[in-house]
Write a protein that holds these residues in place. Structure first.
Motif, PDB file in Angstrom:
ATOM      1  N   MET A   1      -9.576  10.192  -3.623  1.00 24.58           N
ATOM      2  CA  MET A   1     -10.955   9.711  -3.829  1.00 24.58           C
ATOM      3  C   MET A   1     -11.205   8.514  -2.916  1.00 24.58           C
ATOM      4  O   MET A   1     -10.423   7.564  -2.893  1.00 24.58           O
ATOM      5  N   ARG A   2     -12.285   8.575  -2.186  1.00 25.37           N
ATOM      6  CA  ARG A   2     -12.637   7.513  -1.252  1.00 25.37           C
ATOM      7  C   ARG A   2     -13.456   6.436  -1.964  1.00 25.37           C
ATOM      8  O   ARG A   2     -14.426   6.745  -2.656  1.00 25.37           O
ATOM      9  N   ILE A   3     -13.044   5.172  -1.804  1.00 26.67           N
ATOM     10  CA  ILE A   3     -13.748   4.046  -2.412  1.00 26.67           C
ATOM     11  C   ILE A   3     -14.659   3.414  -1.374  1.00 26.67           C
ATOM     12  O   ILE A   3     -14.242   3.140  -0.241  1.00 26.67           O
ATOM     13  N   SER A   4     -15.897   3.186  -1.762  1.00 30.96           N
ATOM     14  CA  SER A   4     -16.851   2.580  -0.830  1.00 30.96           C
ATOM     15  C   SER A   4     -16.466   1.132  -0.541  1.00 30.96           C
ATOM     16  O   SER A   4     -15.803   0.476  -1.351  1.00 30.96           O
ATOM     17  N   PRO A   5     -16.861   0.602   0.638  1.00 28.88           N
ATOM     18  CA  PRO A   5     -16.539  -0.800   0.967  1.00 28.88           C
ATOM     19  C   PRO A   5     -17.049  -1.792  -0.070  1.00 28.88           C
ATOM     20  O   PRO A   5     -16.372  -2.779  -0.389  1.00 28.88           O
ATOM     21  N   ALA A   7     -17.537  -1.261  -3.331  1.00 27.65           N
ATOM     22  CA  ALA A   7     -16.696  -1.172  -4.529  1.00 27.65           C
ATOM     23  C   ALA A   7     -15.332  -1.794  -4.282  1.00 27.65           C
ATOM     24  O   ALA A   7     -14.773  -2.472  -5.156  1.00 27.65           O
ATOM     25  N   GLY A   8     -14.775  -1.575  -3.075  1.00 27.74           N
ATOM     26  CA  GLY A   8     -13.488  -2.191  -2.747  1.00 27.74           C
ATOM     27  C   GLY A   8     -13.559  -3.710  -2.758  1.00 27.74           C
ATOM     28  O   GLY A   8     -12.639  -4.381  -3.238  1.00 27.74           O
ATOM     29  N   LEU A  15      -9.663  -8.878  -8.816  1.00 27.62           N
ATOM     30  CA  LEU A  15      -8.228  -9.148  -8.804  1.00 27.62           C
ATOM     31  C   LEU A  15      -7.946 -10.607  -8.469  1.00 27.62           C
ATOM     32  O   LEU A  15      -7.082 -11.244  -9.081  1.00 27.62           O
ATOM     33  N   ILE A  16      -8.660 -11.163  -7.490  1.00 22.26           N
ATOM     34  CA  ILE A  16      -8.472 -12.571  -7.124  1.00 22.26           C
ATOM     35  C   ILE A  16      -8.873 -13.477  -8.281  1.00 22.26           C
ATOM     36  O   ILE A  16      -8.176 -14.454  -8.608  1.00 22.26           O
TER      37      ILE A  16
END
Length: 278
Positions: A1-5, A7-8, A15-16
């Motif tokens: 599954m490809r994640i859009s920029p 969403a990434g 996470l940070i």
């Protein structure tokens, strides 16, 4: 599954943020736990009376004085040397073989374990120079420990000062030294002071190097050549030997409060100085 920029980017931000909150949570938990265990021990009797019965009873007045004496000795010795070295590296020389050796030496000193500093201080200051276990031996050893921190933080603070400050000062006829004192140093003071504050915290919290050079006597130090026990060493001995965990937690809580107060007072004074100089 490809994640859009987009969403990434959101995932990375989450996470940070989670990592930052985790660090804060750990810090808050440790501080809150120690304060909860030790605050009820701290009172005037605990602060003003000397330890007795190997620390099972009494207070920690002698260890407070010992901590302050050892820390002040270390900072008074290391701060001028470290700041002077930083100004030499940043202002008076270009990148060459000598500066590389100085930086390599500072980085090497920063990576040496504290117990090695303690062994060196024991052999050189205590035995060879016959200073014996004393405030001065402990202060000199801690000065060697914090010197790399003072050098690196001071150099980075000096380099962060915009070069236009120097150009304007030179255009007004100021000498190199006058430019450093009047233009560069006030602008870099905050960063330099932060490095010194980090060094103060390390001095107050150090145990291995101090116990081998300053000693662990419970008597009140009367001079630089008197042996002493710092608060960190006192806490370590009480906890390791199981002498009094209650007094150990009280000492640890007071260490946290002392470091907090030093940072608040120092930052307040620095802010006032910077505002006045501007």
């Amino acid at each position: 599954m490809r994640i859009s920029p987009r969403a990434g980017e959101r995932i990375v931000k989450v996470l940070i943020w989670a990592a930052a909150m985790l660090v804060m949570a750990v810090l808050v938990f440790i501080v809150a736990y120690i304060l909860a265990k030790g605050l009820h021990v701290i009172d005037w009797r605990f602060l003003a009376s000397a330890p007795s019965n190997m620390g099972r009873s009494g207070g920690i007045s002698t260890t407070i004085i010992g901590t302050l004496m050892v820390t002040v000795t270390a900072v008074v010795i290391a701060a001028p040397l470290g700041i002077g070295t930083a100004f030499y590296l940043a202002e008076y020389t270009r990148e060459n073989f000598v500066t590389k050796i100085i930086r390599f030496s500072a980085e090497s000193l920063a990576g040496i374990p504290s117990i090695v500093y303690g062994l060196f201080g024991l052999i050189f200051f205590v035995v060879y120079l016959d200073m014996r276990w004393s405030v001065l031996s402990g202060g000199l050893t801690l000065a060697l420990m914090i010197l790399p921190t003072v050098i690196r933080t001071s150099e980075e603070a000096i380099k962060a000062v915009p070069y236009i400050y120097r150009e304007v000062s030179f255009s007004l006829g100021a000498t190199k030294w006058q430019t450093i004192i009047k233009a560069v140093f006030p602008s870099a003071l905050r960063g330099i002071a932060n490095g010194i504050l980090l060094s103060v915290g390390r001095c107050i919290a150090e145990t291995a190097a101090v116990i081998l050079t300053a000693g662990s006597t419970l008597r009140m130090p009367t001079s630089l050549f008197s042996p002493t026990r710092t608060m960190a060493v006192h806490f370590y001995i009480l906890a390791r030997e199981g002498i009094s965990m209650e007094n150990a937690y009280g000492t640890a809580a007071l260490l946290i409060i002392l470091i907090f107060l030093i940072n608040v007072v120092a930052n307040t004074l620095i802010n006032r100085f910077v505002a006045k100089s501007r």
